[in-house]
Design an enzyme around this catalytic site. Structure first.
Site, mmCIF file in Angstrom:
data_model
loop_
_atom_site.group_PDB
_atom_site.id
_atom_site.type_symbol
_atom_site.label_atom_id
_atom_site.label_comp_id
_atom_site.label_asym_id
_atom_site.label_seq_id
_atom_site.Cartn_x
_atom_site.Cartn_y
_atom_site.Cartn_z
ATOM 1 N N CYS A 32 0.812 -1.215 0.000
ATOM 2 C CA CYS A 32 0.000 0.000 0.000
ATOM 3 C C CYS A 32 0.847 1.266 0.000
ATOM 4 O O CYS A 32 0.328 2.363 -0.233
ATOM 5 C CB CYS A 32 -0.943 0.002 1.202
ATOM 6 S SG CYS A 32 -2.021 -1.432 1.227
ATOM 7 N N HIS A 60 -3.079 7.068 2.454
ATOM 8 C CA HIS A 60 -3.609 5.823 1.905
ATOM 9 C C HIS A 60 -4.998 5.578 2.465
ATOM 10 O O HIS A 60 -5.236 5.726 3.663
ATOM 11 C CB HIS A 60 -2.647 4.687 2.264
ATOM 12 C CG HIS A 60 -3.199 3.327 2.002
ATOM 13 N ND1 HIS A 60 -3.798 2.998 0.808
ATOM 14 C CD2 HIS A 60 -3.264 2.227 2.787
ATOM 15 C CE1 HIS A 60 -4.200 1.744 0.870
ATOM 16 N NE2 HIS A 60 -3.893 1.247 2.058
ATOM 17 N N ASN A 89 -10.246 -0.064 -0.102
ATOM 18 C CA ASN A 89 -8.777 0.036 -0.071
ATOM 19 C C ASN A 89 -8.218 -0.541 -1.368
ATOM 20 O O ASN A 89 -8.296 -1.749 -1.593
ATOM 21 C CB ASN A 89 -8.279 -0.741 1.152
ATOM 22 C CG ASN A 89 -6.771 -0.762 1.288
ATOM 23 O OD1 ASN A 89 -6.041 -0.441 0.343
ATOM 24 N ND2 ASN A 89 -6.289 -1.163 2.452
HETATM 25 O O1 UT7 Z 1 -3.970 -1.264 3.476
HETATM 26 C C1 UT7 Z 1 -3.310 -2.072 4.379
HETATM 27 C C2 UT7 Z 1 -3.448 -1.564 5.725
HETATM 28 N N1 UT7 Z 1 -4.627 -2.146 6.351
HETATM 29 C C3 UT7 Z 1 -5.197 -1.508 7.324
HETATM 30 O O2 UT7 Z 1 -4.795 -0.408 7.641
HETATM 31 C C4 UT7 Z 1 -6.326 -2.176 8.079
HETATM 32 C C5 UT7 Z 1 -6.146 -1.904 9.553
HETATM 33 N N2 UT7 Z 1 -7.199 -2.496 10.379
HETATM 34 C C6 UT7 Z 1 -8.471 -2.018 10.390
HETATM 35 O O3 UT7 Z 1 -8.806 -1.107 9.653
HETATM 36 C C7 UT7 Z 1 -9.459 -2.607 11.373
HETATM 37 O O4 UT7 Z 1 -8.742 -3.305 12.364
HETATM 38 C C8 UT7 Z 1 -10.497 -3.563 10.710
HETATM 39 C C9 UT7 Z 1 -11.439 -2.753 9.855
HETATM 40 C C10 UT7 Z 1 -9.785 -4.611 9.891
HETATM 41 C C11 UT7 Z 1 -11.317 -4.266 11.792
HETATM 42 O O5 UT7 Z 1 -12.024 -3.297 12.570
HETATM 43 P P1 UT7 Z 1 -12.080 -3.438 14.170
HETATM 44 O O6 UT7 Z 1 -12.981 -2.397 14.649
HETATM 45 O O7 UT7 Z 1 -10.655 -3.422 14.639
HETATM 46 O O8 UT7 Z 1 -12.755 -4.826 14.358
HETATM 47 P P2 UT7 Z 1 -12.169 -6.065 15.151
HETATM 48 O O9 UT7 Z 1 -11.121 -6.754 14.336
HETATM 49 O O10 UT7 Z 1 -11.791 -5.625 16.519
HETATM 50 O O11 UT7 Z 1 -13.442 -7.007 15.231
HETATM 51 C C12 UT7 Z 1 -14.572 -6.626 15.996
HETATM 52 C C13 UT7 Z 1 -15.654 -7.658 15.765
HETATM 53 C C14 UT7 Z 1 -15.189 -9.094 15.857
HETATM 54 O O12 UT7 Z 1 -16.195 -9.840 16.491
HETATM 55 P P3 UT7 Z 1 -15.996 -10.324 18.000
HETATM 56 O O13 UT7 Z 1 -14.774 -11.173 17.979
HETATM 57 O O14 UT7 Z 1 -15.841 -9.069 18.791
HETATM 58 O O15 UT7 Z 1 -17.257 -11.072 18.259
HETATM 59 C C15 UT7 Z 1 -15.076 -9.511 14.399
HETATM 60 O O16 UT7 Z 1 -15.292 -10.911 14.236
HETATM 61 O O17 UT7 Z 1 -16.180 -7.485 14.440
HETATM 62 C C16 UT7 Z 1 -16.191 -8.750 13.795
HETATM 63 N N3 UT7 Z 1 -16.014 -8.531 12.369
HETATM 64 C C17 UT7 Z 1 -17.017 -8.351 11.515
HETATM 65 N N4 UT7 Z 1 -18.363 -8.339 11.700
HETATM 66 C C18 UT7 Z 1 -19.121 -8.114 10.626
HETATM 67 C C19 UT7 Z 1 -14.830 -8.444 11.679
HETATM 68 N N5 UT7 Z 1 -15.095 -8.225 10.384
HETATM 69 C C20 UT7 Z 1 -16.441 -8.162 10.263
HETATM 70 C C21 UT7 Z 1 -17.307 -7.935 9.173
HETATM 71 N N6 UT7 Z 1 -18.630 -7.926 9.394
HETATM 72 N N7 UT7 Z 1 -16.841 -7.720 7.931
#
Ligand code: UT7
Length: 340
Positions: free
Chosen positions: A128, A266, A296
């Site tokens: 990225c 980005h 993204n």
């Molecule tokens: O370009 C490369 C660089 N990439 C990035 O910069 C990405 C960096 N990371 C992020 O942007 C965020 O960490 C994410 C968007 C990937 C995830 O967001 P989050 O608020 O950190 O969610 P989380 O990983 O803490 O997950 C929270 C909950 C989980 O459920 P439990 O375990 O709390 O029950 C996940 O299973 O959300 C759940 N979850 C979803 N639910 C519905 C994760 N993905 C999804 C989804 N739909 N797509």
């Protein structure tokens, strides 16, 4: 690594000579909304939008590769600059989704399809951050006199490396390409670049199998050939990467955040940009955002953003713009550009 000149306050603004003379972008026509995604994986428009700011992404047709998107974006930038492809000295293609695994370079396919007969061509893999690394490289080639005209392209078809059953990653990415033509000029341009890498975090965003570390064979789990990400770890890195990059470029050039007209970070997640602004006290309105429509697009996200800003008349000669790339590697960096 700092690729610009270490100078006393302000003096760097008089000297650099590589300019972005045109930008262009291309995204495949097919739009996939969050609601559509929710039909194939356990997610919802509400979750995706509230956690990322994404509403939709463009997805390439099955027979479309990175070079196809790159050629379209590059043609638009060259047309805008009124530059004949035969006058391009170097094609730099930033991509993590090349047409072929490893060889040949996708840049060579793009060079051929454009008719850039005299140009050298190479791929640049910084995920990225690829476009930011590409601008730094182009600027060094032009400033040193090694090249007069460099085409920098970011092109990605992440739809081919996503695990469409993994809701943690498949909702985040989209396909697209953006390009910039970099040429020698006076009065403005790419003033400075900083490039960094935290390789100890490499495993947090990678495709484990398919390279020389873990070659594919009949026993390979197909999921290991797809993109895997520790979202929380990358999130923390990304917020700090934005702040560190902006601060370093400002400090090296004797500027403050108030001097900047735009920051083009980005487009990975609006929450990353908002968190960086909150933590560092930056005015969030200086940060351009268009992730809502594209998701993204990795190396393509910054040139797609620049192209959209140019089309909307947001970029004017004399504007000071900072780009910030961050992602797999974990590589990050940025460019300070005085728009021309
Ligand atoms: O370009 C490369 C660089 N990439 C990035 O910069 C990405 C960096 N990371 C992020 O942007 C965020 O960490 C994410 C968007 C990937 C995830 O967001 P989050 O608020 O950190 O969610 P989380 O990983 O803490 O997950 C929270 C909950 C989980 O459920 P439990 O375990 O709390 O029950 C996940 O299973 O959300 C759940 N979850 C979803 N639910 C519905 C994760 N993905 C999804 C989804 N739909 N797509």
């Amino acid at each position: 690594m700092a690729t610009g000149r270490e100078t006393a306050s302000g003096s760097a603004l008089q000297r650099a000579s590589a300019q972005i003379v045109a930008v262009g972008a291309y995204v495949p026509p097919r739009v996939m909304t969050n609601d559509e995604l929710a039909q194939i994986v356990d997610t919802s428009d509400e979750w995706i939008y509230s956690h990322t700011g994404i509403k939709a992404r463009h997805v390439a047709a099955d027979d479309v590769a990175a070079s196809d998107l790159a050629v379209e974006a590059a043609r638009r930038a060259l047309d805008e600059a009124r530059i004949n492809p035969a006058d391009v000295d170097l094609v730099l293609l930033a991509t993590s989704t090349p047409d072929y695994p490893g060889l040949p370079a996708t840049a060579s396919i793009v060079q051929d399809h454009l008719g850039a007969e005299r140009a050298g061509a190479m791929d640049l893999v910084a995920a990225c951050s690829g476009f930011v690394y590409g601008l730094a490289t182009a600027s060094a080639f032009v400033d040193s006199g090694q090249a007069a005209t460099v085409l920098v392209v970011g092109a990605e078809v992440y739809s081919t490396i996503i695990n469409w059953a993994d809701r943690n990653t498949c909702v985040l990415f989209g396909d697209g390409a953006g390009a910039a033509v970099v040429r020698r000029g006076t009065g403005g341009g790419i003033r400075d670049s900083v490039l960094h890498s935290v390789g100890s975090g490499a495993a947090s965003l990678c495709r484990p199998a398919g390279g020389s570390r873990e070659p594919c064979n009949v026993a390979t789990d197909p999921d290991r050939t797809k993109l895997q990400m520790d979202g929380r770890q990358v999130y923390g890195f990304a917020v700090q990467a934005i702040i560190d990059t902006v601060e370093e470029l400002l400090r090296r050039n004797g500027l403050s955040i108030a001097d900047l007209d735009h920051v083009v970070a980005h487009q990975a997640n609006v929450r990353i940009i908002d968190a960086a602004c909150r933590r560092a006290g930056y005015p969030v309105e200086k940060f351009f955002k268009n992730i809502r429509e594209y998701a993204n697009t990795s190396a393509a996200s910054i040139p797609i953003a620049l192209s959209e800003m140019q089309t909307r008349g947001l970029l004017r000669p004399g504007h000071l713009v900072v780009t910030v790339g961050f992602g797999s590697g974990l590589a990050y960096g940025g460019n300070l550009i005085e728009w021309t």
